[in-house]
Write a protein that holds these residues in place. Structure first.
Motif, short mmCIF file in Angstrom:
data_model
loop_
_atom_site.label_atom_id
_atom_site.label_comp_id
_atom_site.label_asym_id
_atom_site.label_seq_id
_atom_site.Cartn_x
_atom_site.Cartn_y
_atom_site.Cartn_z
N THR A 1 -12.14 -3.75 54.41
CA THR A 1 -10.74 -3.47 55.26
C THR A 1 -11.12 -2.42 56.39
O THR A 1 -10.19 -2.30 57.16
CB THR A 1 -9.63 -3.18 54.19
N GLY A 2 -12.11 -1.63 56.15
CA GLY A 2 -12.14 -0.50 57.16
C GLY A 2 -11.28 0.53 56.78
O GLY A 2 -11.10 1.68 57.51
N ASN A 3 -10.50 0.51 55.65
CA ASN A 3 -9.63 1.43 55.37
C ASN A 3 -9.98 1.99 53.76
O ASN A 3 -9.93 1.09 52.78
CB ASN A 3 -8.10 0.89 55.31
N PRO A 4 -10.37 3.07 53.78
CA PRO A 4 -11.09 3.50 52.40
C PRO A 4 -9.76 3.49 51.09
O PRO A 4 -10.20 2.88 50.00
CB PRO A 4 -11.25 5.06 52.38
N ASP A 5 -8.63 3.75 51.49
CA ASP A 5 -7.66 3.44 50.39
C ASP A 5 -7.47 1.88 50.01
O ASP A 5 -7.28 1.69 48.76
CB ASP A 5 -6.37 4.25 50.87
N ALA A 6 -7.36 1.26 50.90
CA ALA A 6 -7.35 -0.26 50.66
C ALA A 6 -8.55 -0.64 49.93
O ALA A 6 -8.30 -1.61 48.95
CB ALA A 6 -7.10 -1.12 51.96
N ASP A 7 -9.72 -0.38 50.42
CA ASP A 7 -10.89 -0.57 49.52
C ASP A 7 -10.88 -0.21 48.26
O ASP A 7 -11.21 -0.68 47.22
CB ASP A 7 -12.21 -0.33 50.40
N LYS A 8 -10.59 0.98 48.10
CA LYS A 8 -10.48 1.72 46.77
C LYS A 8 -9.84 0.80 45.85
O LYS A 8 -10.33 0.54 44.53
CB LYS A 8 -10.00 3.21 46.54
N LEU A 9 -8.46 0.42 46.14
CA LEU A 9 -7.87 -0.69 45.36
C LEU A 9 -8.45 -1.85 44.99
O LEU A 9 -8.41 -2.18 43.87
CB LEU A 9 -6.32 -0.73 45.85
N LEU A 10 -8.90 -2.52 45.97
CA LEU A 10 -9.69 -3.42 45.65
C LEU A 10 -10.73 -3.33 44.97
O LEU A 10 -11.24 -4.10 43.71
CB LEU A 10 -10.41 -4.00 46.97
N ASN A 11 -11.45 -2.25 44.80
CA ASN A 11 -12.66 -1.91 43.69
C ASN A 11 -12.20 -1.58 42.56
O ASN A 11 -12.67 -2.18 41.40
CB ASN A 11 -13.33 -0.76 44.26
N ASP A 12 -10.83 -1.12 42.44
CA ASP A 12 -10.39 -0.94 41.11
C ASP A 12 -9.64 -1.86 40.35
O ASP A 12 -9.29 -1.79 39.12
CB ASP A 12 -9.53 0.34 41.32
N ASP A 13 -9.14 -2.60 41.32
CA ASP A 13 -8.12 -3.66 40.52
C ASP A 13 -8.50 -5.07 40.86
O ASP A 13 -8.45 -5.46 42.06
CB ASP A 13 -6.77 -3.27 41.12
N PRO A 14 -8.81 -5.87 39.85
CA PRO A 14 -9.39 -7.27 39.99
C PRO A 14 -8.24 -7.98 40.72
O PRO A 14 -8.42 -9.02 41.27
CB PRO A 14 -9.88 -7.66 38.88
N PHE A 15 -6.87 -7.81 40.40
CA PHE A 15 -5.82 -8.47 40.70
C PHE A 15 -5.65 -8.25 42.23
O PHE A 15 -5.30 -9.13 42.90
CB PHE A 15 -4.57 -8.35 39.85
N ALA A 16 -5.79 -7.02 42.60
CA ALA A 16 -5.70 -6.68 44.04
C ALA A 16 -6.90 -7.66 44.94
O ALA A 16 -6.35 -8.20 45.73
CB ALA A 16 -5.72 -5.02 44.12
N LEU A 17 -7.80 -7.61 44.13
CA LEU A 17 -8.75 -8.42 44.98
C LEU A 17 -8.54 -9.79 45.10
O LEU A 17 -8.56 -10.41 46.28
CB LEU A 17 -10.12 -8.20 44.33
N LEU A 18 -8.00 -10.54 44.05
CA LEU A 18 -7.44 -11.82 44.01
C LEU A 18 -6.25 -11.88 44.90
O LEU A 18 -6.31 -12.94 45.78
CB LEU A 18 -7.15 -12.24 42.54
N VAL A 19 -5.52 -11.17 45.11
CA VAL A 19 -4.43 -11.18 45.78
C VAL A 19 -4.87 -11.11 47.44
O VAL A 19 -4.62 -11.98 48.34
CB VAL A 19 -3.30 -10.05 45.76
N GLY A 20 -5.93 -10.31 47.42
CA GLY A 20 -6.50 -9.90 48.99
C GLY A 20 -7.05 -11.52 49.41
O GLY A 20 -6.88 -12.09 50.47
N MET A 21 -7.82 -12.24 48.50
CA MET A 21 -8.43 -13.46 48.82
C MET A 21 -7.15 -14.31 48.99
O MET A 21 -7.29 -15.21 49.93
CB MET A 21 -9.15 -14.01 47.81
N LEU A 22 -6.17 -14.27 48.08
CA LEU A 22 -5.18 -15.30 48.60
C LEU A 22 -4.43 -15.15 49.97
O LEU A 22 -4.07 -16.03 50.61
CB LEU A 22 -3.86 -14.90 47.44
N LEU A 23 -4.27 -14.00 50.41
CA LEU A 23 -3.99 -13.75 51.59
C LEU A 23 -4.72 -14.12 52.83
O LEU A 23 -4.29 -14.00 53.97
CB LEU A 23 -3.37 -12.07 51.59
N ASP A 24 -6.01 -14.22 52.49
CA ASP A 24 -6.97 -14.52 53.48
C ASP A 24 -6.95 -16.05 54.15
O ASP A 24 -7.89 -16.83 53.54
CB ASP A 24 -8.60 -14.25 53.02
N GLN A 25 -5.89 -16.19 55.18
CA GLN A 25 -5.91 -17.36 55.44
C GLN A 25 -4.94 -17.22 56.81
O GLN A 25 -3.90 -16.68 56.61
CB GLN A 25 -4.86 -18.09 54.34
N GLN A 26 -5.35 -17.91 57.78
CA GLN A 26 -4.90 -17.68 59.28
C GLN A 26 -4.09 -16.38 59.51
O GLN A 26 -3.10 -16.00 60.02
CB GLN A 26 -3.43 -18.70 59.10
#
Length: 196
Positions: free
Chosen positions: A8-33
């Motif tokens: 993301t270019g944002n250390p806090d956002a990336d930390k959440l993605l690293n720490d929480d698999p559901f956050a990573l899955l939600v990020g993928m869900l939102l990766d559209q248009q």
């Protein structure tokens, strides 16, 4: 191999993605248009508004209340309302089908699920189609150390070594630029083919 995510270019956002698999899955869900790095920053926006990011809390929140929280500027997505409904449905699905543990999508079962089975499970999630499921499987394999047997084949070209075609290949600002250029070229080629 487990890599530290830099999506993301944002250390806090990336930390959440690293720490929480559901956050990573939600990020993928939102990766559209929507730009990739903004999509994967969505979970942090939710966390900031819900006093932390919690799958169970999201699922238990009244749907309209959750939608309102997600569309409040800056919204989690260009289509904040419909994406909020998908995030809410995704949280409920993981509670119902995977005992509230996102990792169970790729870890649960005897024998341990292979790449084809993990892909099938991902495709059955709310908001996930074939392409999104393959990209997420490639992201798990390339950067999260989740390598079920046959994952590269199941992920198709997204699983190719050294490719620069999706968020699965983003490790820094330079690779983000390469992926963006690939997508732009692919879109231009598809437009040209449609016009031919």
């Amino acid at each position: 191999m487990l890599r530290e995510l830099h999506l993301t270019g944002n250390p806090d956002a990336d930390k959440l993605l690293n720490d929480d698999p559901f956050a990573l899955l939600v990020g993928m869900l939102l990766d559209q248009q929507y730009p990739m790095e903004h999509a994967f920053s969505g979970p942090l926006k939710i966390a900031n508004r819900m006093d932390g990011f919690d799958l169970h809390k999201i699922a238990a929140t009244d749907l309209e209340t959750f939608v309102e929280l997600c569309v409040t500027p800056p919204a989690i997505h260009r289509y904040g309302g419909s994406m909020a409904r998908r995030v809410h449905a995704l949280a409920q699905e993981i509670i119902e089908k995977y005992d509230g543990e996102t990792e169970n999508i790729w870890l649960s079962g005897r024998p341990k699920p292979d790449g084809a089975e993990v892909l099938k499970r991902l495709k059955s999630l709310p908001g996930f189609g074939e392409q999104k499921a393959k990209i997420f499987l490639a992201l798990l394999g390339k950067q999260r150390g989740v390598a079920p047997k046959g994952w590269r084949e199941a992920a198709g070209s997204y699983g190719d070594r050294g490719s620069r075609r999706s968020i699965a290949d983003v490790t820094d600002a330079a690779s983000l630029g390469e992926v963006r250029n690939f997508k732009k070229a692919a879109k231009a080629a598809a437009k040209q083919a449609a016009g031919a």
